[in-house]
Design a protein around this motif. Structure first.
Motif, mmCIF file in Angstrom:
data_model
loop_
_atom_site.group_PDB
_atom_site.id
_atom_site.type_symbol
_atom_site.label_atom_id
_atom_site.label_comp_id
_atom_site.label_asym_id
_atom_site.label_seq_id
_atom_site.Cartn_x
_atom_site.Cartn_y
_atom_site.Cartn_z
ATOM 1 N N PRO A 28 24.304 -12.181 1.975
ATOM 2 C CA PRO A 28 25.347 -11.201 1.615
ATOM 3 C C PRO A 28 24.746 -9.857 1.203
ATOM 4 C CG PRO A 28 25.770 -13.319 0.579
ATOM 5 C CD PRO A 28 24.395 -13.401 1.158
ATOM 6 N N LYS A 29 25.382 -8.779 1.666
ATOM 7 C CA LYS A 29 24.908 -7.444 1.323
ATOM 8 C C LYS A 29 25.886 -6.704 0.420
ATOM 9 C CE LYS A 29 22.104 -6.834 5.503
ATOM 10 N NZ LYS A 29 21.830 -5.990 6.692
ATOM 11 N N ASP A 30 26.969 -7.355 0.068
ATOM 12 C CA ASP A 30 27.937 -6.727 -0.824
ATOM 13 C C ASP A 30 28.486 -7.779 -1.785
ATOM 14 O OD1 ASP A 30 30.535 -7.903 0.356
ATOM 15 O OD2 ASP A 30 29.529 -7.022 2.105
ATOM 16 N N ALA A 31 29.107 -7.310 -2.846
ATOM 17 C CA ALA A 31 29.605 -8.200 -3.897
ATOM 18 C C ALA A 31 30.664 -9.163 -3.374
ATOM 19 C CB ALA A 31 30.172 -7.365 -5.048
ATOM 20 N N GLU A 32 31.515 -8.691 -2.475
ATOM 21 C CA GLU A 32 32.591 -9.543 -1.954
ATOM 22 C C GLU A 32 32.028 -10.731 -1.175
ATOM 23 O OE1 GLU A 32 36.587 -9.200 0.878
ATOM 24 O OE2 GLU A 32 35.438 -7.402 0.333
ATOM 25 N N SER A 33 31.024 -10.482 -0.340
ATOM 26 C CA SER A 33 30.411 -11.554 0.445
ATOM 27 C C SER A 33 29.652 -12.517 -0.450
ATOM 28 C CB SER A 33 29.470 -10.963 1.505
ATOM 29 O OG SER A 33 30.182 -10.161 2.414
ATOM 30 N N ALA A 34 28.952 -11.953 -1.460
ATOM 31 C CA ALA A 34 28.191 -12.787 -2.387
ATOM 32 C C ALA A 34 29.131 -13.706 -3.164
ATOM 33 C CB ALA A 34 27.399 -11.907 -3.347
ATOM 34 N N THR A 35 30.287 -13.180 -3.557
ATOM 35 C CA THR A 35 31.271 -13.980 -4.288
ATOM 36 C C THR A 35 31.825 -15.095 -3.405
ATOM 37 O OG1 THR A 35 31.901 -12.086 -5.659
ATOM 38 C CG2 THR A 35 33.463 -13.915 -5.530
ATOM 39 N N ALA A 36 32.059 -14.772 -2.138
ATOM 40 C CA ALA A 36 32.587 -15.770 -1.200
ATOM 41 C C ALA A 36 31.594 -16.910 -0.998
ATOM 42 C CB ALA A 36 32.898 -15.101 0.134
ATOM 43 N N LEU A 37 30.305 -16.557 -0.893
ATOM 44 C CA LEU A 37 29.273 -17.585 -0.723
ATOM 45 C C LEU A 37 29.157 -18.440 -1.985
ATOM 46 C CD1 LEU A 37 27.010 -18.900 0.886
ATOM 47 C CD2 LEU A 37 25.454 -17.107 0.072
ATOM 48 N N LYS A 38 29.243 -17.793 -3.128
ATOM 49 C CA LYS A 38 29.135 -18.517 -4.401
ATOM 50 C C LYS A 38 30.278 -19.528 -4.544
ATOM 51 C CE LYS A 38 28.632 -17.782 -9.396
ATOM 52 N NZ LYS A 38 29.665 -18.759 -9.779
ATOM 53 N N LYS A 39 31.478 -19.156 -4.112
ATOM 54 C CA LYS A 39 32.623 -20.067 -4.212
ATOM 55 C C LYS A 39 32.421 -21.310 -3.362
ATOM 56 C CE LYS A 39 36.290 -16.784 -5.432
ATOM 57 N NZ LYS A 39 37.568 -16.158 -4.998
#
Length: 215
Positions: A157-168
């Motif tokens: 992920p290169k942005d907060a939204e993608s990182a949050t999606a992966l974390k979920k």
């Protein structure tokens, strides 16, 4: 007031916080707020970070009075552990006893299932060899699941939204692995784990304050 006795490994973990600049990183303000660090404490920790870097440099240059042993390939790890222990000891002097309890609690619970591989945790829980073997299997299976998920998810992920999606997507994997490990514990071990991971309360804070004799 009784002084907390910590193992070398516990001091190394505290020193690792200093090395990764977790306590002074402006992007991790929640840590500072949670510990209620004062400006003076933050300044002292920043100074400690610089001192740790200098000690690492000295160790790698061979100017520290260290007795390294074993294969040369392990020398750097020995140096890092030594310097982290120093930093951990110094950090305990900067933080209040209650802040230390909070930090250690956050580290233990934040690590999750991986904490069951720490030597001092295994010792405190008195894990049997069979339990340790099963825990290693669970952790290895978790890593396999994480690698598969990351591969399916695509590039990092290169942005907060993608990182949050992966974390979920990852969180249930870690939670499931922890549940499997906890199910292996006996009642006594489970009670010990709950005591080890209990969040410090305000009563703990009051008890940790120095008495007039200690000041």
């Amino acid at each position: 007031m009784l002084k907390t006795v910590r193992s070398d490994l516990e001091f190394e973990r505290l020193g690792g916080y200093v090395g990764r600049r977790i306590l002074t990183n402006p992007y991790i303000e929640a840590v500072v707020r949670g510990l209620r660090l004062t400006k003076d404490q933050v300044a002292q920790i920043r100074k400690l970070e610089a001192q740790r870097e200098e000690r690492l440099k000295q160790g790698r240059q061979g100017t520290l009075n260290l007795k390294l042993s074993g294969p040369q390939s392990t020398f750097d790890a020995q140096i890092v552990n030594f310097v982290d222990r120093e930093a951990g000891v110094a950090l305990v002097e900067i933080l209040s006893p209650f802040q230390c309890k909070l930090l250690e609690h956050n580290f233990l619970t934040g690590t999750g299932v991986g904490a069951f591989r720490w030597p001092d945790v295994k010792e405190k829980l008195r894990l049997s060899r069979e339990q340790q073997k099963q825990i290693v299997t669970i952790i290895e299976e978790l890593f396999d699941q994480v690698r598969t998920l990351q591969k399916d998810f695509g590039p990092p992920p290169k942005d907060a939204e993608s990182a949050t999606a992966l974390k979920k997507k990852m969180d249930p994997l870690f939670e499931g692995a922890l549940e499997r490990v906890l199910a292996l514990l006996t009642r006594e071990q489970s009670d010990q784990w709950k005591a080890m991971t209990r969040e410090p309360s305000r009563d703990d804070e009051a008890e940790s304050r120095p008495t007039p004799k200690d000041r």
